[in-house]
Design a protein around this motif. Structure first.
Motif: not given
Length: 615
Positions: A392-405
């Motif tokens: 449900v959260l695909r593409g909406m969660v970002f890591c501190a390194c700047g990449r999508r999780m």
């Protein structure tokens, strides 16, 4: 295959101080006694230049035919070099090119422009062929002469590289504008040559800088360069310079091009308000070619008769649609059309023509373009055969390194993880003390914080009190939406009613805006999708998803609001629609223990800060 041409009838002029050889081609003892100490030193010119007839190769170059007449230029260069030769020297081969002298050395001599100019000089090849002949054991010439070293290359580095290659092969290079001295030192001659090369490079660079300054001034005054983009047409004006105006030279400004201009504005509306991918927008455009005419490439030879997703992409990233005149978006000559960094673009200080896309909308589309790069727009199942589910959260969660999780499931729990962890990236350098291992975060914790955030700032009836706090607040983030509303409605025309309401929300800020209605529709859709089976409705009441009566209220229009806890139990598809409507973004901190949640709420009940921190 080269064709050396003998030039026995060339006009020559004797040079004082040059000894002549005997009939056998050897230097006589009398001549040897007249040579200076420098003439017989290891760094002097080759001794072959003192033995009878010397074979000379002439090298010439002229710029492209748009800049000058190559025929006249090359003939003049050859005549000057003939007049400067000693009596015993004869030109036996001609090498020349019609190309720019600023090209890389390995790219020189490959053009064919000389074939179209009708040059009356037999050509043995270009500069590349000259160097190849010089490297052979039985080279067909002894020396090379040119009008000036700028004809060999405009830049000093390439010119010295050619000179060095010839020197290694034992072939000296002479120039018409330099003294030909054979019986003495070369230091003075070398000094003059380096001065000439530096002056030549300065002249070409100074000319380019002045020309570039003229182009920038041209753009800052609002004039267009090149073909008008799709949606605009060029209106010509008389050139302000009377001399150029008498020659028929004009200048061009951009003006909207009817239905094509409306199509550009509609493309931006679909992308911004509905978040449609490029392919879907192209399909909508092709479904009605009368209202949305397809673009036509220059020359119309490559016209496909339809709009592709790349055409949509080019429209949404062209800053000229904002009303500003922009130049230097692409390095069309130096880097073969590569897109330059936006910081290198040249903008007009004020809008120069009527905009088709508001500037604030263009900036937000540009910012969101990089965030979703490489990710699908739809949340449907991946076509990979091993795909079992979606998140449900695909593409909406970002890591501190700047990449999508990426989403992962372990047992009954769903996690979002980044295998890079806190590894540094271009967008985010490493923070001292941060972990280098992978970072994980549970989906249920994010959903709990996200639903509470939406319930507090979007869904609850408390938003009505925020309406009275700033009733006339129609400007958000520096965007004057009232001022741009007439322009936007004019280009939209009469689209579908739902899209028209979205535009009215963006530019009018009415209380019944489309965004709020859409959010309310998502909430009411919970009842229609069978959530009553989880929480059975009370008798003689409307079917409700929420059972928290203390927090459930019904407005005068009959709509229902749910609490945050019950919203958390909504189907994943409805939550995804709600998150997409509010543009939810989850940004993790470097330690992996905290995350910032960002949403975009409707204008009339927006708060100064819409960020919540989840542990």
């Amino acid at each position: 295959m080269t064709r050396p041409v003998c030039d026995a009838t060339s006009t020559t002029a004797p040079v004082a101080g040059i000894p002549s050889g005997d009939a056998a081609g050897l230097v006589s003892p009398a001549v040897q006694g007249k040579l200076s100490d420098l003439a017989v030193s290891p760094f002097a010119l080759p001794i072959v230049l003192l033995r009878g007839e010397v074979r000379v190769a002439w090298i010439g170059r002229t710029s492209t035919q748009e800049r000058q007449d190559p025929r006249q230029s090359l003939v003049r260069q050859l005549d000057r070099c003939r007049a400067a030769l000693p009596a015993s020297w004869a030109i036996v081969a001609h090498f020349y090119d019609v190309e720019s002298g600023r090209m890389e050395l390995d790219q020189r001599g490959r053009g064919s422009d000389h074939e179209r100019c009708g040059i009356p000089i037999a050509r043995a090849g270009g500069i590349a062929d000259l160097l190849d002949h010089a490297r052979t054991r039985n080279k067909p010439f002894d020396v090379v002469i040119c009008e000036s070293t700028a004809r060999v290359a405009r830049r000093m580095y390439e010119g010295m590289s050619v000179e060095r290659e010839l020197e290694r092969a034992g072939v000296p290079l002479f120039a018409w504008n330099e003294p030909i001295k054979l019986d003495g030192g070369r230091a003075q001659q070398m000094l003059q040559r380096r001065i000439n090369q530096a002056v030549a490079e300065y002249e070409v660079l100074n000319t380019l800088e002045q020309s570039w300054g003229g182009l920038c001034t041209h753009v800052k005054e609002g004039w267009n360069i090149g073909k008008p983009p799709y949606g605009y047409t060029g209106r010509t004006y008389r050139h302000p310079n009377p001399g150029k105006a008498d020659k028929g030279i004009t200048k061009t400004r951009l003006e909207p091009d009817g239905v094509r201009a409306q199509a550009v504005t509609q493309i931006a509306a679909w992308r911004y308000f509905e978040g449609l991918p490029y392919e879907t927008i192209a399909q909508r455009l092709n479904a009605d070619p009368v209202c949305y005419p397809p673009p036509e490439p220059p020359g119309k030879r490559r016209a496909a008769g339809c709009c592709g997703k790349h055409s949509v992409y080019e429209v949404l990233r062209n800053p000229k649609y904002t009303g500003f005149q922009v130049f230097n978006r692409r390095a069309s000559r130096s880097k073969k059309g590569k897109v330059n960094d936006p910081e290198l673009w040249v903008w007009s200080p004020a809008p120069a023509h009527e905009p088709l896309i508001p500037k604030w909308m263009f900036d937000e589309l540009a910012a969101s373009r990089g965030a979703r790069r490489g990710s699908r727009w739809r949340n449907d199942m991946n076509r990979h055969p091993q795909t079992k589910r979606t998140y449900v959260l695909r593409g909406m969660v970002f890591c501190a390194c700047g990449r999508r999780m990426a989403g992962k499931q372990r047992g009954r729990r769903v996690y979002y993880s980044c295998s890079h962890g806190s590894a540094p990236s271009i967008a985010q350098p490493r923070v001292p003390g941060s972990s280098t291992k992978g970072i994980h975060i549970r989906e249920d914790l994010i959903l709990t914080a996200a639903t509470e955030l939406l319930h507090a700032y979007v869904i609850t009836p408390a938003r009505s009190s925020l309406d009275h706090a700033q009733p006339d607040s129609l400007t958000q983030g520096g965007h004057d939406r009232h001022g741009q509303a007439p322009m936007f409605r004019q280009h939209i025309g009469a689209p579908r009613r739902r899209e028209h309401n979205l535009l009215r929300y963006t530019h009018g800020g009415e209380s019944t805006d489309a965004c709020a209605v859409a959010l309310q529709g998502i909430t009411n859709a919970v009842d229609r999708d069978g959530m009553a089976t989880i929480n059975p409705p009370e008798p003689n009441t409307a079917s409700r998803f929420c059972t928290c009566r203390s927090e459930t209220e019904t407005e005068t229009d009959g709509t229902t609001h749910v609490c945050g806890a019950c919203l958390r139990r909504a189907p994943a598809a409805l939550l995804r629609r709600l998150f997409e409507a509010t543009r939810l973004a989850v940004q993790l901190h470097h330690d992996g223990r905290f995350a910032d949640l960002h949403i975009v709420v409707p204008a009339q009940f927006a708060l100064p800060s819409t960020r919540s921190t989840a542990d």
